[in-house]
Motif scaffolding. Structure first.
Motif, short mmCIF file in Angstrom:
data_model
loop_
_atom_site.label_atom_id
_atom_site.label_comp_id
_atom_site.label_asym_id
_atom_site.label_seq_id
_atom_site.Cartn_x
_atom_site.Cartn_y
_atom_site.Cartn_z
N THR A 21 35.18 37.45 39.70
CA THR A 21 35.51 38.89 39.75
C THR A 21 36.45 39.16 40.93
N LYS A 30 43.40 39.56 34.92
CA LYS A 30 42.27 38.70 34.59
C LYS A 30 42.75 37.27 34.36
N VAL A 34 34.47 36.15 33.16
CA VAL A 34 33.37 36.72 33.95
C VAL A 34 32.18 36.99 33.04
N LEU A 154 33.95 44.04 42.19
CA LEU A 154 33.86 44.75 40.91
C LEU A 154 34.63 46.07 40.95
#
Length: 300
Positions: A21, A30, A34, A154
């Motif tokens: 993350t 990305k 995850v 996050l």
């Protein structure tokens, strides 16, 4: 003209502390899958951020844990090898004062390093400030750190501060990658990982550890309209195969549908994805199967 700075930054820690993350948050895209299951990351994932004449090369590593099989041993060796390859090592921890045997082992290895070591306290959005301060105090007692930064990967809280801090320690050097590159993973590997991520998210607790995904075929149609992909989800038991397929194929269909959307976004084209399920008994203890499924010795 300013001199170029670039370097390898290894992100290490126990399973499930948020390394992937954080990698995604720092790169701004990305590049690592995850899930809330431990041991989601099995290989070293490279995430690259280029800002002007500076290139940050982040090495997202498998969680360091007590290995139960050959795959586990491989994963821990991959993580530990990056200690010696990195210009900076970032140790990611959760905001708690409990320091277990696993953390003590990591601290022992970090104390032997010559490069800068940062303590990164993650998941700060889940506790009060006092708890973060207590955590930092506890960790300072077992190792010395060049920098300590508290973040929420996050929610991307304080990640800019972390990048600014890393920049100060980066050595002068050439760019390792083109400025628009965000990862060095081949498309087939990323597609396989996307399928595995969706399977991890949908399957029960005991099954995910024992699955692998292989891309058997990835071929663009002559007119460039569709990418045809055939992939296999490998599991260790016949009973697991039934669960992965689901009643009337419902689970496999859901995994395929979730993954197809992500792969289409990555390739920016329509994807025809066919999934198969195969049983390879105890593949996590087989050197041959591990190699076939992409877990190579030369990566360690």
């Amino acid at each position: 003209m300013s001199i170029k700075k670039s370097g390898m930054i290894s992100i290490v820690g126990r399973p499930n502390v948020g390394k992937s993350t954080l990698t995604n948050a720092l790169v701004g895209e990305k590049v690592a899958i995850v899930s809330d299951k431990p041991q989601t990351t099995r290989t070293r994932i490279t995430g690259i951020l280029t800002r002007g004449r500076t290139q940050f090369v982040f090495l997202d590593t498998p969680g360091i844990h007590k290995a139960q099989n050959r795959l586990g041993t491989y994963m821990v060796e991959v993580a530990q090898k990056t200690f010696s390859q990195a210009d900076i090592v970032m140790w990611l921890v959760e905001p708690t004062t409990f320091i277990g045997r696993g953390e003590q082992e990591i601290a022992k290895k970090l104390r032997q390093l010559k490069c800068p070591v940062f303590l990164i306290v993650n998941k700060t959005d889940t506790v009060k400030k006092e708890a973060v301060a207590e955590c930092i105090k506890a960790y300072r007692q077992i190792a010395d750190f060049n920098e300590v930064v508290a973040v929420s990967a996050l929610r991307s809280v304080n990640t800019d501060t972390l990048l600014d801090t890393v920049f100060r320690y980066l050595p002068y050097g050439p760019m390792y990658y083109d400025e628009d590159t965000v990862t060095d993973q081949p498309m087939r590997q990323i597609a396989a990982e996307m399928i595995r991520e969706k399977a991890l998210r949908r399957l029960q607790e005991e099954i995910p550890h024992g699955i692998a995904v292989t891309i058997d075929q990835m071929k663009e149609r002559p007119d460039g309209s569709v990418m045809d992909i055939e992939a296999s989800i490998i599991c260790e038991r016949e009973s697991h195969k039934g669960i992965i397929i689901g009643k009337g194929g419902s689970m496999l269909k859901a995994i395929g549908s979730d993954a197809r959307r992500d792969i289409e976004d990555m390739l920016e084209m329509k994807v025809n994805l066919k999934l198969f399920v195969k049983v390879r008994k105890d593949w996590r203890d087989s050197d041959l199967y591990m190699k076939n499924f992409g877990y190579h010795e030369d990566e360690k």
